[in-house]
Write an enzyme that holds these catalytic residues in place. Structure first.
Site, mmCIF file in Angstrom:
data_model
loop_
_atom_site.group_PDB
_atom_site.id
_atom_site.type_symbol
_atom_site.label_atom_id
_atom_site.label_comp_id
_atom_site.label_asym_id
_atom_site.label_seq_id
_atom_site.Cartn_x
_atom_site.Cartn_y
_atom_site.Cartn_z
ATOM 1 C CB SER A 69 -0.882 0.032 1.240
ATOM 2 O OG SER A 69 -1.730 -1.075 1.275
HETATM 3 N N1 SAH Z 1 0.327 -5.281 4.509
HETATM 4 C C1 SAH Z 1 1.028 -5.544 3.283
HETATM 5 C C2 SAH Z 1 0.146 -5.348 2.064
HETATM 6 C C3 SAH Z 1 -0.195 -6.634 1.567
HETATM 7 S S1 SAH Z 1 -1.164 -6.814 0.134
HETATM 8 C C4 SAH Z 1 2.305 -4.763 3.157
HETATM 9 O O1 SAH Z 1 2.570 -3.876 3.982
HETATM 10 O O2 SAH Z 1 3.060 -5.067 2.244
HETATM 11 C C5 SAH Z 1 -2.273 -8.035 0.786
HETATM 12 C C6 SAH Z 1 -1.675 -9.369 1.125
HETATM 13 O O3 SAH Z 1 -2.726 -10.187 1.650
HETATM 14 C C7 SAH Z 1 -1.100 -10.123 -0.060
HETATM 15 O O4 SAH Z 1 0.233 -10.440 0.198
HETATM 16 C C8 SAH Z 1 -1.971 -11.393 -0.145
HETATM 17 O O5 SAH Z 1 -1.252 -12.551 -0.540
HETATM 18 C C9 SAH Z 1 -2.467 -11.516 1.288
HETATM 19 N N2 SAH Z 1 -3.689 -12.294 1.457
HETATM 20 C C10 SAH Z 1 -4.809 -12.331 0.682
HETATM 21 N N3 SAH Z 1 -5.715 -13.182 1.208
HETATM 22 C C11 SAH Z 1 -5.168 -13.698 2.335
HETATM 23 C C12 SAH Z 1 -5.620 -14.645 3.310
HETATM 24 N N4 SAH Z 1 -6.807 -15.238 3.239
HETATM 25 N N5 SAH Z 1 -4.785 -14.936 4.343
HETATM 26 C C13 SAH Z 1 -3.551 -14.353 4.437
HETATM 27 N N6 SAH Z 1 -3.079 -13.468 3.553
HETATM 28 C C14 SAH Z 1 -3.872 -13.139 2.517
#
Ligand code: SAH
Length: 223
Positions: A69
């Site tokens: 993000s």
């Molecule tokens: N907080 C992160 C942003 C991540 S983008 C940062 O600072 O970089 C969202 C993430 O959620 C992705 O890596 C994706 O793989 C993960 N995601 C999606 N569905 C998920 C689930 N059910 N359980 C765990 N992670 C999940």
């Protein structure tokens, strides 16, 4: 460190300081959040090829179709998680969607005593561990590879839950794992648009507040 390395490092420090100034101008007022973001070397969480953009206010690709993000979104989510409460009210916090680990690092830099973060994609989970080790932050976080939709019952209840991917409905296990007095911040996708919601768990039930429009990758239901 070589001379070149040093000047490179100083460049990042300057960019980070400017990013924090910009966040303040954009309305981020909680000093602990600004201090935490001033501490985390965001460039260490992105691929070398896009490092020069690490401190720009934009989301960036982090591999496997996922995105980190933009700094403003991280700051808003962190500020919402704290709410009007002192830091001590958010002792035990769970993040869903570790991604590259940047948001986790900001939680660590806040000094929250117990931090958990779940990522479903193993390569990202492994990479986030490397990034967080390199960032040398004072507080530790426990990273888990698994389905964040289910939360982490063995570590519940949580004073705070931060969901950084968008589900279409609030995952019930996460509501159940929130402590009374705790708060969840999550984007919800209604099929047309996404909005950021704050859910407070009180003795009498849940209080839900819609905050603003959002843009996150989908939260996958089931690994
Ligand atoms: N907080 C992160 C942003 C991540 S983008 C940062 O600072 O970089 C969202 C993430 O959620 C992705 O890596 C994706 O793989 C993960 N995601 C999606 N569905 C998920 C689930 N059910 N359980 C765990 N992670 C999940």
């Amino acid at each position: 460190m070589t001379r070149h390395g040093n000047s490179h490092w100083a460049g990042y420090e300057l960019r980070r300081a400017r990013m924090v100034e910009r966040l303040q101008q954009m309305g981020i007022c909680r000093s602990e959040v600004l201090d935490a973001m001033a501490q985390v070397p965001r460039h260490l969480f992105v691929e070398e090829a896009i490092r020069s953009h690490a401190y720009d206010d934009m989301s960036l690709p982090l591999g496997l179709g996922q995105t980190i993000s933009q700094p403003y979104t991280v700051a808003v989510m962190t500020q919402l998680l704290l709410g009007e409460e002192p830091l001590s009210a958010r002792r035990c916090v769970l993040e869903i969607g570790t991604g590259c680990g940047y948001q986790t690092a900001v939680l660590q830099a806040l000094g929250l005593p117990e931090i958990y973060s779940i990522e479903r994609l193993r390569p990202l989970h492994e990479r986030a561990k490397v990034h967080l080790r390199a960032a040398h932050l004072p507080q530790q976080a426990r990273l888990v590879c698994g389905d964040g939709y289910l939360g982490l019952p063995q570590a519940a209840p949580f004073d705070g839950i931060l969901v950084t991917a968008a589900p279409t409905e609030i995952p019930v296990p996460l509501l159940q794992q929130l402590a009374v007095g705790g708060r969840m911040v999550l984007p919800l996708d209604d099929g047309h648009a996404q909005f950021l919601w704050v859910i407070d768990k009180t003795e009498h039930g849940f209080q839900e507040t819609c905050v603003q429009e959002a843009l996150f990758v989908p939260l996958v239901n089931g690994v």
